[in-house]
Design a protein around this motif. Structure first.
Motif, mmCIF file in Angstrom:
data_model
loop_
_atom_site.group_PDB
_atom_site.id
_atom_site.type_symbol
_atom_site.label_atom_id
_atom_site.label_comp_id
_atom_site.label_asym_id
_atom_site.label_seq_id
_atom_site.Cartn_x
_atom_site.Cartn_y
_atom_site.Cartn_z
ATOM 1 N N ARG A 32 79.498 16.784 -3.034
ATOM 2 C CA ARG A 32 79.344 18.203 -2.751
ATOM 3 C C ARG A 32 79.716 18.508 -1.313
ATOM 4 N NH1 ARG A 32 74.993 18.771 0.149
ATOM 5 N NH2 ARG A 32 74.209 20.849 -0.135
ATOM 6 N N ASP A 33 80.143 19.710 -1.088
ATOM 7 C CA ASP A 33 80.495 20.160 0.242
ATOM 8 C C ASP A 33 79.227 20.638 0.928
ATOM 9 O OD1 ASP A 33 81.484 21.225 2.555
ATOM 10 O OD2 ASP A 33 82.814 22.665 1.585
ATOM 11 N N GLY A 34 78.698 19.838 1.837
ATOM 12 C CA GLY A 34 77.445 20.170 2.500
ATOM 13 C C GLY A 34 77.613 20.702 3.902
ATOM 14 N N ARG A 35 78.825 21.095 4.257
ATOM 15 C CA ARG A 35 79.070 21.511 5.640
ATOM 16 C C ARG A 35 78.265 22.752 6.048
ATOM 17 N NH1 ARG A 35 84.733 21.235 6.057
ATOM 18 N NH2 ARG A 35 84.775 20.560 3.910
ATOM 19 N N HIS A 36 77.668 23.444 5.100
ATOM 20 C CA HIS A 36 76.855 24.625 5.436
ATOM 21 C C HIS A 36 75.364 24.390 5.223
ATOM 22 C CE1 HIS A 36 80.320 27.083 6.268
ATOM 23 N NE2 HIS A 36 80.885 26.583 5.191
ATOM 24 N N ASP A 37 74.961 23.121 5.084
ATOM 25 C CA ASP A 37 73.553 22.801 4.843
ATOM 26 C C ASP A 37 72.618 23.307 5.943
ATOM 27 O OD1 ASP A 37 74.069 21.562 2.427
ATOM 28 O OD2 ASP A 37 74.059 19.539 3.258
ATOM 29 N N PHE A 38 73.087 23.321 7.186
ATOM 30 C CA PHE A 38 72.234 23.744 8.298
ATOM 31 C C PHE A 38 72.388 25.219 8.654
ATOM 32 C CE2 PHE A 38 71.874 19.173 9.221
ATOM 33 C CZ PHE A 38 70.516 19.098 9.480
ATOM 34 N N ASP A 39 73.146 25.979 7.864
ATOM 35 C CA ASP A 39 73.328 27.398 8.174
ATOM 36 C C ASP A 39 71.995 28.136 8.260
ATOM 37 O OD1 ASP A 39 76.022 26.829 8.096
ATOM 38 O OD2 ASP A 39 76.505 28.309 6.542
ATOM 39 N N PHE A 40 70.994 27.709 7.488
ATOM 40 C CA PHE A 40 69.684 28.367 7.501
ATOM 41 C C PHE A 40 69.062 28.350 8.893
ATOM 42 C CE2 PHE A 40 68.473 23.927 7.043
ATOM 43 C CZ PHE A 40 67.325 23.829 7.812
ATOM 44 N N GLU A 41 69.454 27.398 9.729
ATOM 45 C CA GLU A 41 68.784 27.189 11.016
ATOM 46 C C GLU A 41 69.476 27.893 12.183
ATOM 47 O OE1 GLU A 41 66.743 23.567 13.551
ATOM 48 O OE2 GLU A 41 68.130 23.063 11.940
ATOM 49 N N PHE A 42 70.627 28.486 11.974
ATOM 50 C CA PHE A 42 71.322 29.150 13.075
ATOM 51 C C PHE A 42 70.489 30.315 13.590
ATOM 52 C CE2 PHE A 42 75.595 27.870 10.977
ATOM 53 C CZ PHE A 42 75.405 26.558 11.380
ATOM 54 N N GLY A 43 70.363 30.386 14.908
ATOM 55 C CA GLY A 43 69.617 31.476 15.510
ATOM 56 C C GLY A 43 68.495 30.965 16.390
ATOM 57 N N THR A 44 67.542 31.864 16.672
ATOM 58 C CA THR A 44 66.425 31.573 17.569
ATOM 59 C C THR A 44 65.125 31.526 16.772
ATOM 60 O OG1 THR A 44 67.590 32.697 19.359
ATOM 61 C CG2 THR A 44 65.234 32.360 19.650
ATOM 62 N N ILE A 74 78.996 25.171 15.312
ATOM 63 C CA ILE A 74 80.272 24.729 15.879
ATOM 64 C C ILE A 74 81.169 24.366 14.702
ATOM 65 C CG2 ILE A 74 81.389 22.982 17.347
ATOM 66 C CD1 ILE A 74 78.697 22.650 18.779
ATOM 67 N N TRP A 75 82.468 24.458 14.868
ATOM 68 C CA TRP A 75 83.445 24.080 13.844
ATOM 69 C C TRP A 75 83.195 24.802 12.525
ATOM 70 C CZ3 TRP A 75 82.550 18.153 14.547
ATOM 71 C CH2 TRP A 75 82.994 17.755 15.802
ATOM 72 N N GLY A 76 82.859 26.075 12.584
ATOM 73 C CA GLY A 76 82.641 26.843 11.363
ATOM 74 C C GLY A 76 81.450 26.379 10.551
ATOM 75 N N GLY A 77 80.483 25.749 11.194
ATOM 76 C CA GLY A 77 79.277 25.281 10.504
ATOM 77 C C GLY A 77 79.292 23.799 10.204
#
Length: 187
Positions: A32-44, A74-77
């Motif tokens: 699976r493509d997991g490159r966006h797994d940490f998107d939930f954490e972006f921000g403060t 970084i690098w689009g997630g």
């Protein structure tokens, strides 16, 4: 006639090879493509931390910290940098995590550094499945080899939990020593 005999002899070998390689091909396609797994954490985030003072010593003395966490993509997630700045009665912790995604394996590598030491540690390796992230590595603590585990859980749009645990028995038992809860700042 020789060509016909060759085709008859090679056909079962080719079929056996296809059957043997089919699971590997399916596995490669199913990574699976997991490159966006940490998107939930972006921000403060606001961060609450409980830290065990002397892990794997039989101690039950915990200290607490409060502060903030900021995560930048970084690098689009496909990579990100996280910064923590927390304080409590036991002092201040300033830390940085660098996370990079390895698309061929579908796994992430997480390296952490704190301002006191100033160097990145060995990467934790792992990934997310069913809304839970698990990452592992091997380190030393007081001269002995231990396993280290991170677990990201209870992930929602506005909150999540991170637990670090150590094992000195090859992963049979785990002792949590860093339990952090995060809440979206301003949320």
């Amino acid at each position: 006639m020789l060509a016909h005999a060759f085709r008859r002899a090679i056909k079962p070998l080719l079929m056996a090879l296809i059957v043997a390689l089919a699971p590997l091909a399916a596995q490669a396609q199913s990574t699976r493509d997991g490159r966006h797994d940490f998107d939930f954490e972006f921000g403060t985030w606001t961060m609450q931390l409980k830290r065990l003072v002397n892990p794997l010593s039989g101690s039950n003395e915990w200290v607490e910290y409060q502060g903030s966490s900021v995560v930048h993509p970084i690098w689009g997630g496909a990579a990100n940098v996280g910064e923590i700045d927390i304080s409590g009665p036991a002092g201040r912790i300033q830390g940085m995590s660098v996370r990079t995604y390895h698309p061929q394996s579908g796994q992430w590598r997480i390296s952490f550094a704190n301002a006191r030491v100033g160097e990145l540690g060995l990467p934790m390796i792992g990934g997310f499945k069913d809304g839970r992230g698990e990452f592992y590595n091997q380190e030393t603590l007081d001269g002995r080899a231990i396993f280290v585990r991170f677990i990201f859980s209870d992930i929602t749009r506005d909150a999540f939990r991170l637990e670090q645990a150590f094992s000195d028995d090859g992963g049979k038992t785990w002792e949590p020593n860093w339990i952090a809860t995060f809440r979206k700042a301003g949320g």
